[in-house]
Design a protein around this motif. Structure first.
Motif, PDB file in Angstrom:
ATOM      1  N   GLN A 118       0.842  -1.191   0.000  1.00 23.09           N
ATOM      2  CA  GLN A 118       0.000   0.000   0.000  1.00 23.09           C
ATOM      3  C   GLN A 118       0.882   1.248   0.000  1.00 23.09           C
ATOM      4  O   GLN A 118       1.779   1.372   0.828  1.00 23.09           O
ATOM      5  N   LEU A 119       0.638   2.139  -0.934  1.00 25.29           N
ATOM      6  CA  LEU A 119       1.382   3.392  -0.976  1.00 25.29           C
ATOM      7  C   LEU A 119       0.444   4.506  -1.411  1.00 25.29           C
ATOM      8  O   LEU A 119      -0.143   4.442  -2.495  1.00 25.29           O
ATOM      9  N   ASN A 120       0.278   5.487  -0.540  1.00 27.12           N
ATOM     10  CA  ASN A 120      -0.605   6.625  -0.824  1.00 27.12           C
ATOM     11  C   ASN A 120      -2.014   6.180  -1.224  1.00 27.12           C
ATOM     12  O   ASN A 120      -2.648   6.749  -2.109  1.00 27.12           O
ATOM     13  N   GLY A 121      -2.485   5.127  -0.574  1.00 25.83           N
ATOM     14  CA  GLY A 121      -3.823   4.662  -0.850  1.00 25.83           C
ATOM     15  C   GLY A 121      -3.963   3.807  -2.091  1.00 25.83           C
ATOM     16  O   GLY A 121      -5.064   3.383  -2.434  1.00 25.83           O
ATOM     17  N   VAL A 122      -2.867   3.544  -2.778  1.00 21.54           N
ATOM     18  CA  VAL A 122      -2.910   2.729  -4.006  1.00 21.54           C
ATOM     19  C   VAL A 122      -2.449   1.315  -3.672  1.00 21.54           C
ATOM     20  O   VAL A 122      -1.393   1.122  -3.075  1.00 21.54           O
ATOM     21  N   THR A 123      -3.252   0.331  -4.065  1.00 17.43           N
ATOM     22  CA  THR A 123      -2.934  -1.072  -3.802  1.00 17.43           C
ATOM     23  C   THR A 123      -2.178  -1.673  -4.980  1.00 17.43           C
ATOM     24  O   THR A 123      -2.618  -1.581  -6.117  1.00 17.43           O
ATOM     25  N   THR A 124      -1.030  -2.263  -4.688  1.00 17.20           N
ATOM     26  CA  THR A 124      -0.251  -2.932  -5.734  1.00 17.20           C
ATOM     27  C   THR A 124       0.126  -4.321  -5.255  1.00 17.20           C
ATOM     28  O   THR A 124       0.217  -4.577  -4.049  1.00 17.20           O
ATOM     29  N   VAL A 125       0.349  -5.220  -6.202  1.00 14.79           N
ATOM     30  CA  VAL A 125       0.818  -6.564  -5.887  1.00 14.79           C
ATOM     31  C   VAL A 125       2.315  -6.603  -6.111  1.00 14.79           C
ATOM     32  O   VAL A 125       2.788  -6.276  -7.207  1.00 14.79           O
ATOM     33  N   VAL A 126       3.073  -6.964  -5.080  1.00 17.26           N
ATOM     34  CA  VAL A 126       4.526  -7.055  -5.208  1.00 17.26           C
ATOM     35  C   VAL A 126       4.854  -8.348  -5.947  1.00 17.26           C
ATOM     36  O   VAL A 126       4.541  -9.440  -5.479  1.00 17.26           O
ATOM     37  N   VAL A 127       5.451  -8.238  -7.109  1.00 17.17           N
ATOM     38  CA  VAL A 127       5.764  -9.414  -7.923  1.00 17.17           C
ATOM     39  C   VAL A 127       7.254  -9.686  -8.027  1.00 17.17           C
ATOM     40  O   VAL A 127       7.653 -10.755  -8.486  1.00 17.17           O
ATOM     41  N   SER A 128       8.091  -8.743  -7.622  1.00 14.20           N
ATOM     42  CA  SER A 128       9.534  -9.006  -7.697  1.00 14.20           C
ATOM     43  C   SER A 128      10.273  -8.108  -6.729  1.00 14.20           C
ATOM     44  O   SER A 128       9.788  -7.053  -6.331  1.00 14.20           O
ATOM     45  N   ARG A 129      11.447  -8.580  -6.354  1.00 12.18           N
ATOM     46  CA  ARG A 129      12.345  -7.811  -5.501  1.00 12.18           C
ATOM     47  C   ARG A 129      13.747  -8.315  -5.779  1.00 12.18           C
ATOM     48  O   ARG A 129      13.942  -9.528  -5.921  1.00 12.18           O
ATOM     49  N   GLY A 130      14.710  -7.419  -5.922  1.00  9.85           N
ATOM     50  CA  GLY A 130      16.080  -7.877  -6.164  1.00  9.85           C
ATOM     51  C   GLY A 130      16.486  -8.901  -5.120  1.00  9.85           C
ATOM     52  O   GLY A 130      16.256  -8.682  -3.924  1.00  9.85           O
ATOM     53  N   PRO A 131      17.053 -10.047  -5.505  1.00 13.17           N
ATOM     54  CA  PRO A 131      17.346 -11.111  -4.548  1.00 13.17           C
ATOM     55  C   PRO A 131      18.415 -10.763  -3.519  1.00 13.17           C
ATOM     56  O   PRO A 131      18.447 -11.344  -2.449  1.00 13.17           O
ATOM     57  N   LEU A 132      19.298  -9.813  -3.822  1.00  9.45           N
ATOM     58  CA  LEU A 132      20.374  -9.450  -2.905  1.00  9.45           C
ATOM     59  C   LEU A 132      20.233  -7.998  -2.479  1.00  9.45           C
ATOM     60  O   LEU A 132      20.025  -7.116  -3.316  1.00  9.45           O
ATOM     61  N   ASN A 133      20.345  -7.748  -1.180  1.00  6.89           N
ATOM     62  CA  ASN A 133      20.335  -6.366  -0.713  1.00  6.89           C
ATOM     63  C   ASN A 133      21.703  -5.729  -0.955  1.00  6.89           C
ATOM     64  O   ASN A 133      22.632  -6.377  -1.456  1.00  6.89           O
ATOM     65  N   LEU A 134      21.825  -4.458  -0.586  1.00  6.58           N
ATOM     66  CA  LEU A 134      23.050  -3.708  -0.873  1.00  6.58           C
ATOM     67  C   LEU A 134      24.271  -4.353  -0.231  1.00  6.58           C
ATOM     68  O   LEU A 134      25.331  -4.473  -0.855  1.00  6.58           O
ATOM     69  N   ALA A 135      24.133  -4.800   1.022  1.00  8.80           N
ATOM     70  CA  ALA A 135      25.273  -5.399   1.726  1.00  8.80           C
ATOM     71  C   ALA A 135      25.727  -6.683   1.038  1.00  8.80           C
ATOM     72  O   ALA A 135      26.926  -6.914   0.862  1.00  8.80           O
ATOM     73  N   ASN A 136      24.774  -7.518   0.640  1.00  7.54           N
ATOM     74  CA  ASN A 136      25.131  -8.782  -0.018  1.00  7.54           C
ATOM     75  C   ASN A 136      25.720  -8.551  -1.407  1.00  7.54           C
ATOM     76  O   ASN A 136      26.634  -9.270  -1.832  1.00  7.54           O
ATOM     77  N   ARG A 137      25.178  -7.539  -2.127  1.00  8.73           N
ATOM     78  CA  ARG A 137      25.762  -7.221  -3.429  1.00  8.73           C
ATOM     79  C   ARG A 137      27.200  -6.749  -3.271  1.00  8.73           C
ATOM     80  O   ARG A 137      28.071  -7.083  -4.079  1.00  8.73           O
ATOM     81  N   ALA A 138      27.450  -5.960  -2.222  1.00  9.16           N
ATOM     82  CA  ALA A 138      28.809  -5.464  -1.974  1.00  9.16           C
ATOM     83  C   ALA A 138      29.754  -6.619  -1.633  1.00  9.16           C
ATOM     84  O   ALA A 138      30.894  -6.664  -2.115  1.00  9.16           O
ATOM     85  N   LYS A 139      29.289  -7.579  -0.829  1.00  8.24           N
ATOM     86  CA  LYS A 139      30.134  -8.721  -0.462  1.00  8.24           C
ATOM     87  C   LYS A 139      30.442  -9.579  -1.689  1.00  8.24           C
ATOM     88  O   LYS A 139      31.580 -10.030  -1.865  1.00  8.24           O
ATOM     89  N   LYS A 140      29.438  -9.796  -2.518  1.00  5.06           N
ATOM     90  CA  LYS A 140      29.651 -10.605  -3.723  1.00  5.06           C
ATOM     91  C   LYS A 140      30.617  -9.916  -4.679  1.00  5.06           C
ATOM     92  O   LYS A 140      31.503 -10.550  -5.257  1.00  5.06           O
ATOM     93  N   ARG A 141      30.458  -8.589  -4.836  1.00  2.00           N
ATOM     94  CA  ARG A 141      31.355  -7.844  -5.725  1.00  2.00           C
ATOM     95  C   ARG A 141      32.775  -7.818  -5.169  1.00  2.00           C
ATOM     96  O   ARG A 141      33.751  -7.920  -5.918  1.00  2.00           O
ATOM     97  N   LEU A 142      32.909  -7.695  -3.847  1.00  2.84           N
ATOM     98  CA  LEU A 142      34.226  -7.686  -3.223  1.00  2.84           C
ATOM     99  C   LEU A 142      34.932  -9.018  -3.451  1.00  2.84           C
ATOM    100  O   LEU A 142      36.138  -9.052  -3.752  1.00  2.84           O
ATOM    101  N   LEU A 143      34.184 -10.126  -3.328  1.00  4.20           N
ATOM    102  CA  LEU A 143      34.767 -11.439  -3.598  1.00  4.20           C
ATOM    103  C   LEU A 143      35.238 -11.531  -5.046  1.00  4.20           C
ATOM    104  O   LEU A 143      36.336 -12.050  -5.324  1.00  4.20           O
ATOM    105  N   ASP A 144      34.431 -11.010  -5.971  1.00  2.28           N
ATOM    106  CA  ASP A 144      34.826 -11.019  -7.387  1.00  2.28           C
ATOM    107  C   ASP A 144      36.135 -10.273  -7.611  1.00  2.28           C
ATOM    108  O   ASP A 144      37.038 -10.763  -8.296  1.00  2.28           O
ATOM    109  N   ILE A 145      36.239  -9.081  -7.029  1.00  2.00           N
ATOM    110  CA  ILE A 145      37.439  -8.254  -7.238  1.00  2.00           C
ATOM    111  C   ILE A 145      38.659  -8.899  -6.594  1.00  2.00           C
ATOM    112  O   ILE A 145      39.748  -8.978  -7.205  1.00  2.00           O
ATOM    113  N   ILE A 146      38.503  -9.380  -5.345  1.00  2.00           N
ATOM    114  CA  ILE A 146      39.637  -9.954  -4.611  1.00  2.00           C
ATOM    115  C   ILE A 146      40.221 -11.150  -5.356  1.00  2.00           C
ATOM    116  O   ILE A 146      41.448 -11.349  -5.384  1.00  2.00           O
TER     117      ILE A 146
END
Length: 463
Positions: A248-276
């Motif tokens: 619910q946002l500003n009275g508008v109903t939406t169905v959540v159908v997707s969300r990036g599987p990795l949050n910022l911290a996990n993306r940073a850890k994965k990228r750090l492993l790649d670089i290292i």
């Protein structure tokens, strides 16, 4: 002009000014929050040390303090203490910061007890430092959240509404809105270049909302699942049913159908492993890669590298790099024909480097540029088929795998799912493994996959 350029022709390549400013503001505010925390720790514990020893603070105390600050920053980052929510909610911000400080102090005390130096510990200075640091951290975090809420209304995320035969709710008027018909956008799962165009647009936003006709909701939902973004579809008719995945946002109903599987911290850890791992491996393998390049040039005329369009994270197309293993005149740029065991297109050097997976080494450059990861779903050629069907037509969940960066290796590869895709089951096996990896990602699993990859570098299905 390439097909990719044509796909986004006549559409602004840069995000609108306000969108870009808001995205930059989030990054700068997070950096300010980190700096403010470290300053609070420095001042707080510096006050305690100064009270204990008014004249001069020993260098070992400063060394311990700086080390503690770095540990706190790492713990706070892992605890999501610098996420977007901590910029708009004073309660969440202070709670996560104090939990991080408590964890840091616990680690400090464990080290002190293990070294058996508790007798020399300045208890009063430490207690005063903790109290001062807590007060400063709470004060600066509440102040920053208050300023953000006053200037941005508590909404730092960027959002886009795409109208494809639906209505635009009043709550979204004045925001970023795209009329799909006027801009020739389609939820066409059979057109990789349209998906690339949408992915190029989506990359500038944190949230995409679709208002479309009922018959197109399923296609938009399938498309958004692989777009590596918070994607939602306006479905006002199910608002009264109150399903679990409703936003619910500003009275508008939406169905959540997707969300990036990795949050910022996990993306940073994965990228750090790649670089290292990638940088030293590339340096170490450079002489061998130069030898392979020379052998390829001597074996057959043509370029050393083979570049081919592949689908990457967020359904954005990139050019994968490989050592060329086929004759130039018979190379298949679209990947419609899989390599077979007795393929007459493969050169003598090509047969060896394919058998040993050496032809994949240039993809380390793709990893270095951030187009790929060491571990992830393998990127396929746009024309790849299982039997006589394109991969994405075998199962529409195929597009979901693009929510993560493609990898040089992956769960499917260590399970032996590689080689030609002669039957539908060949791609379904890989898809099931990719979706399992996507939903159960962890850094330890990435490390485990990399370790097990060494066992399948030479494989009976590699030709």
């Amino acid at each position: 002009m390439s097909k990719i350029d044509l796909a986004i022709h006549d559409f602004p390549r840069r995000a609108p000014l306000m969108v870009a400013a808001k995205r930059s503001a989030k990054i700068w505010l997070c950096l300010i929050l980190i700096a403010a925390d470290l300053f609070a720790l420095l001042v707080g514990f510096g006050v305690g040390a100064q009270v204990e020893q008014p004249r001069s603070i020993p260098s070992d105390v400063w060394t311990s303090l700086i080390g503690g600050m770095l540990v706190y920053a790492a713990v706070a980052f892992q605890n999501q203490a610098y996420g977007p929510k901590c910029l708009t909610s004073g309660i969440a911000s202070t709670r996560r910061a104090l939990v991080s400080l408590s964890a840091t102090m616990l680690l400090f005390l464990l080290v002190v007890f293990s070294l058996k130096v508790t007798g020399t510990l300045p208890r009063f200075a430490l207690s005063l430092g903790i109290a001062s640091a807590v007060l400063l951290i709470v004060a600066q975090r509440v102040l920053i959240c208050s300023l953000v809420q006053r200037s941005c209304g508590g909404r730092l995320h960027t959002e886009l509404v795409i109208v494809d035969g639906g209505n635009v709710p009043d709550a979204y008027l004045g925001g970023d809105i795209i009329d799909a018909n006027m801009t020739a956008l389609r939820s066409d799962l059979d057109d990789p270049y349209m998906l690339h165009r949408l992915g190029t647009i989506f990359q500038h936003y944190d949230r995409v909302v679709i208002s479309c006709a009922p018959e197109r909701k399923n296609e938009w939902a399938q498309l958004l699942k692989g777009a590596n973004i918070l994607g939602e579809i306006i479905v006002p008719e199910i608002g009264e049913l109150a399903p679990l995945s409703v936003h619910q946002l500003n009275g508008v109903t939406t169905v959540v159908v997707s969300r990036g599987p990795l949050n910022l911290a996990n993306r940073a850890k994965k990228r750090l492993l790649d670089i290292i791992l990638t940088v030293p491996v590339l340096i170490a393998l450079t002489p061998a890669m130069l030898v392979i390049a020379l052998l390829i040039k001597l074996d057959s005329p043509g370029p050393v590298f083979f570049r081919q369009e592949r689908m990457g994270r967020g359904n954005r197309i990139f050019h994968i790099l490989k050592f060329r293993s086929m004759r130039v005149e018979s190379a298949d740029r679209q990947g419609a024909r899989s390599a077979s065991r007795d393929d007459d297109r493969i050169t003598r050097v090509g047969r060896f480097i394919r058998k040993t997976s050496i032809d994949e080494l240039p993809q380390l450059i793709n990893v270095l540029f951030g187009e790929m990861s060491l571990v992830g779903p393998r990127p396929h050629a746009l024309g790849s088929t299982a039997g006589d069907e394109l991969f994405w037509r075998v199962d529409r969940q195929y597009w979901h795998r693009h929510a993560l960066k493609p990898g040089i290796t992956g769960l499917a590869q260590i399970r032996g799912f590689r080689g030609a895709t002669e039957h539908r089951r060949d791609i379904l096996n890989r898809l099931e493994a990719d979706l399992e990896y996507l939903h159960r990602w962890s850094l330890l699993r990435d490390i485990g996959i990399l370790a097990r990859t060494a066992q399948v570098v030479v494989h009976r299905n590699a030709y």
